[in-house]
Design a protein around this motif. Structure first.
Motif, short mmCIF file in Angstrom:
data_model
loop_
_atom_site.label_atom_id
_atom_site.label_comp_id
_atom_site.label_asym_id
_atom_site.label_seq_id
_atom_site.Cartn_x
_atom_site.Cartn_y
_atom_site.Cartn_z
N ALA B 107 74.35 31.71 30.16
CA ALA B 107 73.93 31.80 28.76
C ALA B 107 72.57 31.13 28.58
CB ALA B 107 74.97 31.15 27.84
N ILE B 108 72.44 29.93 29.14
CA ILE B 108 71.20 29.18 28.96
C ILE B 108 70.06 29.81 29.76
CG2 ILE B 108 70.10 26.96 29.45
CD1 ILE B 108 72.70 25.62 28.57
N ALA B 109 70.35 30.19 31.00
CA ALA B 109 69.29 30.72 31.87
C ALA B 109 68.76 32.06 31.34
CB ALA B 109 69.81 30.89 33.30
N ILE B 110 69.67 32.94 30.94
CA ILE B 110 69.23 34.25 30.45
C ILE B 110 68.47 34.10 29.13
CG2 ILE B 110 70.06 36.45 29.51
CD1 ILE B 110 72.29 36.31 31.64
N SER B 111 68.95 33.24 28.27
CA SER B 111 68.25 33.02 26.99
C SER B 111 66.86 32.45 27.24
CB SER B 111 69.05 32.06 26.10
OG SER B 111 70.29 32.63 25.79
N ALA B 112 66.78 31.48 28.15
CA ALA B 112 65.48 30.86 28.43
C ALA B 112 64.52 31.90 29.00
CB ALA B 112 65.65 29.69 29.39
N LEU B 113 65.03 32.73 29.90
CA LEU B 113 64.19 33.75 30.53
C LEU B 113 63.71 34.76 29.49
CD1 LEU B 113 63.08 34.69 33.27
CD2 LEU B 113 65.05 36.23 33.42
#
Ligand SMILES: Nc1ncnc2c1ncn2[C@@H]1O[C@H](COP(=O)(O)OP(=O)(O)OP(=O)(O)O)[C@@H](O)[C@H]1O
Ligand SMILES: [Mg+2]
Lengths: 255, 331
Positions: B107-113
């Motif tokens: 969730a965090i990685a995809i949102s950040a990307l």
């Protein structure tokens, strides 16, 4: 005044900038020597602010070249100009209106200190920012107003803050766009004093309409009319120059 | 940006503390006294408050009106739904799992990307263009998910199993609320620390006067982009919680109207006040509940109230308290 070391720190070559039909900067060749106070004078709309904006990277020239400390700066973004050591103040006061005077200058100190990718330490209490900021407020006569919001201080104090913020980036060349704009005579005298103190240690390109201030402060003067520099020289030479008298000083005398 | 030493705590501080204390106590009490419905309302409240606080970093403190933040809620929720779906029905072995840490990380990685890619483009623009382009990127995610027939398309996807963690179970509504509430405290603390750091001051300087920042030597774009990524990542975290709360996800939750609601929460509560978005989310959800009980046509009066509050409460609800404080200081 101070003995200029005769090295140009800033050099423009055939600088041009047009706005539609207006030739705001018309083949300007300007040298500012290291250590001097160089005044840039000229009637309203002559293109003084436009020139300063190009020298600080906020406007891109149409053609020509800007060299600062022998580095080619043409076309670089504004922040690169500042980091190279050029700082400007604004004719129309441009501050952080929602902050205190101390916060304004502290932010300028921080900008000069390098990158700000620190996400955790409380910078609002950081002595490394606040101590220098206070000293710049002192230099510009604002120590007593440090904690006031920008909205609470007088026009004159805001003009002083303009200079304090430019100073806080420790520039090698200070570009001052009418630091006395809109000031009363008492405030103007205070500002002249401040600038006189700075002139010992700083190289300054000063735009100013007040001729007393110009002749008091400047080592050399350039006269800009319709985007062109029509004369450069010492105060006496400029006063005696017939073109200048016709185009500019004559106007003043009639007014 | 004033400093509160213990001796000079402002009224705003006490109101904030009281609000957070109420959020800690009232919902569990309501639940225990047999009103589970209200626990659900409060769970949604704290999750949306996290999303609004994340949005406030870029909107309130950065002065950049992002109109696409619901996309991150959606990305975070689908980061729970899609691995769970594959863990149940096979395929995509790399991510097929009920593991909560995997869901959270995704969730965090995809949102950040996503924030990094879209922010890098959006932040070249300002004003209305920035609003429109962030909205367009948000809608892009919306239509991408609609097109994914595997995961239900626009019918949505039911999350049959919640994210699994050691020791705790999110199936317990009280646990889920506690996780949401503590997450809100954590996110508030993170945003609080950021806003007073050198990074945060730079961000606020750029909001106040970007031209001046540039002529002081600051490349504002880099700071705004990093803030945009942090904001997106925190909002994706809220999406992770939202997926586990609703256990049903659909593209509808990332529609532009949802982004508008998040913006309203921030502005209604008071942009650039730390707890403004929490107050805004609370006001938003309580109003929504009350009006829904009075009339089935609750959308209209609700919209009118929102617009009026934005027009007349400059600085939002938190701003009212803060103005009192400023008055008090001057006397
Ligand atoms: N952004 C702009 N767009 C169009 N025209 C402009 C712009 N900026 C300046 N000008 C024009 O260029 C000319 C020079 O303006 P500039 O502000 O540089 O003069 P100035 O010498 O600083 O005048 P003042 O003494 O009044 O400050 C003027 O004719 C002005 O109208
Ligand atoms: Mg001017």
């Amino acid at each position: 005044m101070n003995t200029a070391s005769q090295q140009p720190i800033l050099k423009t070559t055939d600088l041009c900038k047009r706005f539609g039909g207006v030739f705001a900067t018309d083949n300007v060749n300007l040298d500012v020597l290291d250590g001097e106070v160089h005044a840039l004078i000229g009637p309203n709309g002559a293109g003084k602010t436009t020139l300063i904006s190009q020298l600080s990277g906020l406007l891109k020239p149409d053609s020509g070249r800007i060299e600062f400390k022998t580095r080619n700066m043409t076309g670089k973004p504004a922040h690169k100009f500042a980091r190279a050591g050029l700082a400007r103040s604004f004719q129309i006061t441009s501050l952080f209106a929602d902050m205190t005077l101390l916060q304004n200058v502290a932010l300028a100190v921080q900008a000069h200190a390098g990158h700000s990718f620190n996400f955790w330490r409380n910078a609002t209490l950081d002595k490394k920012l606040l101590d220098p900021a206070l000293s710049y407020l002192e230099t510009t006569g604002l120590a007593n107003s440090a904690g006031k919001q920008v909205s609470e201080v007088s026009h004159g104090e805001r003009r002083q803050l303009e200079v304090a913020m430019a100073l806080a980036t420790e520039p090698s060349l200070l570009l001052l766009d009418e630091p006395m704009a809109g000031m009363g005579s008492e405030e103007s005298n205070l500002m002249i004093n401040i600038l006189q103190k700075l002139s010992g240690s700083k190289t300054i390109l000063l735009i100013e309409h007040d001729m007393d201030a110009v002749f008091t402060l400047a080592d050399r003067i350039s006269v800009l009319v319709y985007g062109r520099i029509i004369a450069t020289g010492k105060g006496d030479e400029i006063k005696a120059n017939p073109d200048v008298r016709a185009a500019y000083l004559g106007e003043e005398a009639n007014a | 940006m004033s400093d509160h030493t213990p001796a000079t705590r402002s009224p705003a501080f006490w109101i904030n503390a009281a609000l957070l204390a109420l959020l800690a106590l009232v919902p569990p009490i309501l639940f225990i006294t047999g009103q589970p419905f209200w626990l659900d309302v409060f769970t949604r409240l704290v999750i949306l408050a996290i999303a609004a606080t994340a949005l406030n970093l870029i909107l309130g403190f950065g002065g950049l009106v992002s109109f696409g933040h619901a996309a991150y809620l959606g990305l975070g929720a689908y980061a729970v739904g899609i691995p769970t779906y594959h863990a149940l029905y096979g395929g995509m072995d790399a991510i097929a799992s009920f593991n909560g840490f995997l869901h959270l990380g995704l969730a965090i990685a995809i949102s950040a990307l996503f924030a990094l890619l879209t922010g890098a483009i959006s932040l070249r623009t300002r004003g209305v263009n920035f609003i429109m382009i962030t909205m367009a990127f948000g809608q892009m995610v919306f239509y991408a998910i609609v097109a994914l027939e595997n995961y239900g398309g626009d019918d949505g996807l039911t999350i049959d199993v919640r994210s699994e963690f050691p020791l705790i179970s999110l199936d317990n509504p009280l646990t889920l609320y506690a996780v949401g509430y503590l997450s809100l405290l954590l996110v508030l603390f993170i945003v609080y620390k950021i806003t007073r750091s050198r990074f945060g001051l730079t961000l606020q300087g750029a909001r106040s006067n970007e031209e001046r920042m540039r002529s002081l030597g600051v490349d504002c774009y880099r700071y705004q982009l990093v803030a945009f990524v942090i904001s997106g990542a925190l909002c994706g975290y809220a999406g992770f919680l939202l997926g586990n709360f609703t256990t049903f996800i659909s593209p509808e939750m990332m529609d532009w109207t949802r982004s508008g609601e998040l913006m309203f929460m921030v502005i209604l509560g008071g942009a650039a006040f730390l707890l403004g978005p929490v107050i805004g989310a609370a006001a938003f959800i309580l109003l929504e509940q009350l009006l829904r009980e009075v009339t089935i046509h609750w959308h209209l009066p609700f919209g009118i109230l929102l617009i009026l509050s934005v027009l007349f409460f400059k600085g939002g609800l938190a701003g009212i308290v803060d103005r009192q404080r400023l008055k008090g200081n001057r006397q």
